[in-house]
Write an enzyme that holds these catalytic residues in place. Sequence first.
Site, mmCIF file in Angstrom:
data_model
loop_
_atom_site.group_PDB
_atom_site.id
_atom_site.type_symbol
_atom_site.label_atom_id
_atom_site.label_comp_id
_atom_site.label_asym_id
_atom_site.label_seq_id
_atom_site.Cartn_x
_atom_site.Cartn_y
_atom_site.Cartn_z
ATOM 1 N N LYS A 1 -11.729 0.318 -15.388
ATOM 2 C CA LYS A 1 -12.731 -1.484 -15.112
ATOM 3 C C LYS A 1 -12.831 -2.459 -15.827
ATOM 4 O O LYS A 1 -12.758 -3.095 -15.648
ATOM 5 C CB LYS A 1 -13.709 -0.871 -13.992
ATOM 6 C CG LYS A 1 -13.248 -0.228 -12.591
ATOM 7 C CD LYS A 1 -12.375 -0.929 -11.956
ATOM 8 C CE LYS A 1 -11.857 -0.750 -10.687
ATOM 9 N NZ LYS A 1 -10.352 -1.421 -9.869
ATOM 10 N N TYR A 17 -13.737 5.986 -14.798
ATOM 11 C CA TYR A 17 -12.818 4.457 -13.603
ATOM 12 C C TYR A 17 -14.025 3.715 -14.666
ATOM 13 O O TYR A 17 -13.302 2.166 -14.724
ATOM 14 C CB TYR A 17 -13.467 4.849 -11.871
ATOM 15 C CG TYR A 17 -14.032 4.151 -10.883
ATOM 16 C CD1 TYR A 17 -12.833 3.358 -10.735
ATOM 17 C CD2 TYR A 17 -15.037 3.360 -11.212
ATOM 18 C CE1 TYR A 17 -13.005 2.800 -9.639
ATOM 19 C CE2 TYR A 17 -15.139 2.060 -10.270
ATOM 20 C CZ TYR A 17 -14.005 2.041 -9.639
ATOM 21 O OH TYR A 17 -14.043 0.918 -8.517
ATOM 22 N N ASP A 37 1.202 -0.710 -0.045
ATOM 23 C CA ASP A 37 0.414 -0.051 -0.423
ATOM 24 C C ASP A 37 0.775 1.050 -0.319
ATOM 25 O O ASP A 37 1.529 1.157 0.783
ATOM 26 C CB ASP A 37 -1.180 0.368 1.238
ATOM 27 C CG ASP A 37 -2.265 1.113 0.796
ATOM 28 O OD1 ASP A 37 -2.928 0.661 0.877
ATOM 29 O OD2 ASP A 37 -1.966 2.324 0.638
HETATM 30 N N1 NAD Z 1 -15.894 -0.315 -2.030
HETATM 31 C C1 NAD Z 1 -16.370 -0.794 -2.808
HETATM 32 O O1 NAD Z 1 -17.795 -0.823 -3.258
HETATM 33 C C2 NAD Z 1 -15.944 -1.157 -4.359
HETATM 34 C C3 NAD Z 1 -16.329 -1.562 -5.258
HETATM 35 C C4 NAD Z 1 -16.344 -1.756 -6.885
HETATM 36 C C5 NAD Z 1 -14.758 -2.129 -6.764
HETATM 37 N N2 NAD Z 1 -14.222 -1.363 -5.941
HETATM 38 C C6 NAD Z 1 -12.458 -1.516 -5.705
HETATM 39 O O2 NAD Z 1 -12.296 -1.859 -5.063
HETATM 40 C C7 NAD Z 1 -10.517 -1.778 -4.560
HETATM 41 C C8 NAD Z 1 -10.337 -1.193 -3.226
HETATM 42 O O3 NAD Z 1 -11.221 -0.513 -3.191
HETATM 43 P P1 NAD Z 1 -11.843 -0.498 -1.402
HETATM 44 O O4 NAD Z 1 -13.199 0.087 -1.162
HETATM 45 O O5 NAD Z 1 -11.433 -0.929 0.083
HETATM 46 O O6 NAD Z 1 -11.049 1.428 -1.243
HETATM 47 P P2 NAD Z 1 -10.186 2.139 -0.080
HETATM 48 O O7 NAD Z 1 -9.636 3.236 -0.597
HETATM 49 O O8 NAD Z 1 -10.334 1.530 1.059
HETATM 50 O O9 NAD Z 1 -8.363 0.638 0.050
HETATM 51 C C9 NAD Z 1 -7.659 1.908 -1.393
HETATM 52 C C10 NAD Z 1 -5.715 1.301 -1.094
HETATM 53 O O10 NAD Z 1 -5.118 1.063 -2.278
HETATM 54 C C11 NAD Z 1 -4.107 1.823 -2.282
HETATM 55 N N3 NAD Z 1 -3.956 2.440 -3.316
HETATM 56 C C12 NAD Z 1 -4.028 3.698 -4.483
HETATM 57 N N4 NAD Z 1 -2.914 3.020 -5.108
HETATM 58 C C13 NAD Z 1 -2.124 2.815 -4.773
HETATM 59 C C14 NAD Z 1 -0.517 2.455 -5.199
HETATM 60 N N5 NAD Z 1 -0.464 3.842 -6.780
HETATM 61 N N6 NAD Z 1 -0.235 1.915 -5.050
HETATM 62 C C15 NAD Z 1 -0.156 0.909 -3.944
HETATM 63 N N7 NAD Z 1 -1.630 1.223 -3.242
HETATM 64 C C16 NAD Z 1 -2.723 2.415 -3.354
HETATM 65 C C17 NAD Z 1 -4.922 3.386 -1.021
HETATM 66 O O11 NAD Z 1 -3.431 3.416 -0.151
HETATM 67 C C18 NAD Z 1 -5.736 2.739 -0.660
HETATM 68 O O12 NAD Z 1 -4.747 2.040 1.253
HETATM 69 C C19 NAD Z 1 -9.931 -0.610 -5.861
HETATM 70 O O13 NAD Z 1 -9.696 -0.968 -6.879
HETATM 71 C C20 NAD Z 1 -12.029 -0.368 -6.022
HETATM 72 O O14 NAD Z 1 -11.834 0.313 -7.590
HETATM 73 C C21 NAD Z 1 -14.632 -1.501 -4.841
#
Ligand code: NAD
Length: 304
Positions: free
Chosen positions: A175, A171, A38
């Site tokens: 995706k 986005y 992270d």
């Molecule tokens: N939460 C949802 O309902 C949801 C829905 C669809 C897709 N997603 C996808 O799930 C994944 C996780 O999302 P989340 O909701 O847990 O978000 P979040 O923001 O809680 O966690 C994402 C993490 O990625 C890290 N990050 C960002 N850029 C980075 C990089 N360049 N290198 C290393 N780390 C990096 C951030 O520091 C963060 O801790 C993402 O790909 C998101 O698009 C989430």
Amino acid sequence: MTGLCDGRVVIVTGAGRGLGRAHALAFAAEGAKVVVNDLGVGLDGTGGGAGPAQHVVDEIRAAGGEAVAHGGDIATADGAASLIAAAVDTFGRLDTLVNNAGFLRDRMLVNLDEDDWDAVMRVHLKGHFLPLKHAAAHWRAEAKAGRQPVARVVNTSSGAGLLGSVGQGNYSAAKAGIVGLTLVASAEMGRYGVQVNAIAPAARTRMTEQTFADTMAAPAEGGGFDAMAPENVSPLVVWLGSAASAGVTGRVFEAEAGRITVMEGWRPGPTADKGARWTPAEAGETALKLLSSAEPPHPVYGTR
Ligand SMILES: NC(=O)c1ccc[n+]([C@@H]2O[C@H](COP(=O)([O-])OP(=O)(O)OC[C@H]3O[C@@H](n4cnc5c(N)ncnc54)[C@H](O)[C@@H]3O)[C@@H](O)[C@H]2O)c1
């Protein structure tokens, strides 16, 4: 006690928070050694810090597991290469890569700056491609050395990428691209013992808590199943990342609360072949006739 992932070494990108953190803890609970990547950035991808990754490593170790932090940017060649090296140098092998890191820059298309387009395409699409490429090179070398891997990749798409989402053009495109990348990687890497699948998750994290505050709220203390907890998505990811998922590749699953759905993608629908070139008027008439017997598309998120 035996776990589903005993002896496996697993990388989870963006594992300092949200879904990635839940996946990392769930893999460790099933016996995996985990590389917790992270960059520690803010919700829009700016800033950064080692705190979140190290915190999850501490949580895994406190529970008796093995983990190491990696603070590199997965969307750079150096970050991706050093991530794969961290697994191999620390734990001697790599079995599973979970691509999960990312952030949002939501805007309607007319207001979407080029920078916001580039940043989101970069972190999600390039941030999937580069770790995948370096992991693939490692697994191909293993296979060529006679050590056929039982390797797994779990990519993270989104309902936005599968159906579209108003205000998320950048986005949704990134995706959707991840689904295409998943299909190609699955087809190319099967011969090296690598299976590649994708999930479209939904859970309450900092990414969604503002947008979906009403539908994602945690139940009151003692209120039963916390449907939108990120931990509900992780069991499917752990299974896809384990040897137990043998034979499952090139698939996309939606995972939310207690529900798992196989998403069925593009396939030919009604078709007509004149055997010669149409005139534009004929093409239009034919297209309308075909559409009348085709499945209507699902609505784009945010349009109802
Ligand atoms: N939460 C949802 O309902 C949801 C829905 C669809 C897709 N997603 C996808 O799930 C994944 C996780 O999302 P989340 O909701 O847990 O978000 P979040 O923001 O809680 O966690 C994402 C993490 O990625 C890290 N990050 C960002 N850029 C980075 C990089 N360049 N290198 C290393 N780390 C990096 C951030 O520091 C963060 O801790 C993402 O790909 C998101 O698009 C989430």
